[in-house]
Design an enzyme around this catalytic site. Structure first.
Site, PDB file in Angstrom:
ATOM      1  CE  LYS A   1      -1.745  -1.602   3.686  1.00 54.10           C
ATOM      2  NZ  LYS A   1      -2.608  -1.892   4.961  1.00 54.10           N
TER       3      LYS A   1
ATOM      4  N   GLY B   1      -7.729   2.972  11.009  1.00 49.91           N
ATOM      5  CA  GLY B   1      -8.152   1.491  10.756  1.00 49.91           C
ATOM      6  C   GLY B   1      -8.218   1.327   9.095  1.00 49.91           C
ATOM      7  CB  THR B   2      -7.019   2.709   6.164  1.00 49.07           C
ATOM      8  OG1 THR B   2      -5.615   2.938   6.785  1.00 49.07           O
ATOM      9  CG2 THR B   2      -7.644   4.090   6.108  1.00 49.07           C
ATOM     10  N   GLY B   3      -6.083  -0.029   7.120  1.00 53.52           N
ATOM     11  CA  GLY B   3      -5.429  -1.199   6.908  1.00 53.52           C
ATOM     12  C   GLY B   3      -6.310  -2.250   7.221  1.00 53.52           C
ATOM     13  CB  CYS B   4      -8.199  -2.943  10.362  1.00 54.96           C
ATOM     14  SG  CYS B   4      -6.904  -2.834  11.541  1.00 54.96           S
TER      15      CYS B   4
ATOM     16  CB  THR C   1      -7.109   7.523   7.547  1.00 55.65           C
ATOM     17  OG1 THR C   1      -5.690   8.187   8.181  1.00 55.65           O
ATOM     18  CG2 THR C   1      -7.227   8.524   6.338  1.00 55.65           C
TER      19      THR C   1
END
Length: 267
Positions: free
Chosen positions: A173, A207-210, A205
């Protein structure tokens, strides 16, 4: 049939990341969410105040309880905390035949470390068990023991280096890069696919990865090919970020709007 998606991760009581975000993302993308909790945290939009890792025996029991009774169509793995938990989860995966998406959660949005540095070696050993890993640029640098990528070419090199560590595919990412676009790079044995999205001006933003990894696991669990699942998950996350400012949660990095397509109840 609705896919059953298992998330293995830590709890975020603010609801923006971790197990709570995973359950929201899985549900919003049409899956049935199940969870194995690896850690309890005290955190909010401004940072992490405390972490208590779960007993490995209880983690193993959670995994065994689910696999003994429920069909698992895909697994998302997030925060693991230390080497003992990583090894416990790896053992619990033995014999399960379903896609595994590993989000190597190491550092929270506010900069708090969520994986002990000594456990990075154990995490590298888990990579070959994953069908897909979804690191951001700082996490990729941590896994590779190198400087963080600052260009697309360096991103490409690091994505291929990560795949050489054993996962079947890497979604690196590029949200930490500068520029108007937020590029991600999907690298498999057969192809290299770049996915762009406009960078959205918001500080919300958390928690975007989760969220992305859980959405991806859901579409893989539904039987979608990896490139299609990735496109769908990225489109969902982009829309969730675009809707984030409709929420009013905390005074730091607020969460994305997981249910941006649902009818909202105003005050």
């Amino acid at each position: 049939m609705i896919p059953n998606i298992l998330t293995i991760a830590g709890s975020d009581p603010s609801g923006g990341a971790g197990i709570q975000a995973d359950i929201k993302a899985i549900s919003a993308n049409g899956g049935y969410a199940m969870s194995v909790i690896t850690a309890l945290t005290a955190q909010n939009t401004r940072g992490v105040q405390a972490v208590s890792l779960c007993d490995t025996g209880l983690i193993a029991a959670q995994m065994a309880s689910l696999r003994d009774d429920i069909r698992i169509d895909a697994i998302k793995i997030g925060m693991l905390g230390d080497a003992a938990i990583i090894e416990t989860v790896a053992e619990g995966l033995t014999g399960l035949e379903c896609p595994v998406v590993l989000d190597p959660v190491m550092v929270a949005k506010a900069g708090d470390r969520l994986l002990a540095e000594a456990a990075v070696t154990a995490l590298r050993a888990l990579l070959p068990r994953a069908d897909l890993i979804t690191p951001n640029l700082p996490e990729a640098a941590d896994l590779l023991g190198c400087a963080e990528a600052t260009t697309l070419e360096e991103m490409r090199d690091q994505a291929h280096a990560l795949r050489a560590l054993g996962p079947r595919a890497v979604l690196l990412k590029g949200g930490h890069l500068q520029g108007e676009q937020s590029p991600d790079l999907l690298v498999t044995e057969q192809e290299e696919l770049r996915l762009d999205a406009p960078r959205i001006a918001t500080r919300n933003t958390h928690g975007t990865g989760c969220t992305l990894s859980s959405a991806l696991a859901t579409w893989l669990g539904a039987g979608r090919p990896l490139p299609d699942a990735t496109r769908r998950a990225k489109a969902y996350l982009s829309a969730a970020i675009a809707g984030a400012d409709r929420l009013s949660v905390g005074s730091g990095h607020g969460p994305v709007h997981h249910f941006h397509t649902f009818q909202e109840v105003g005050r």
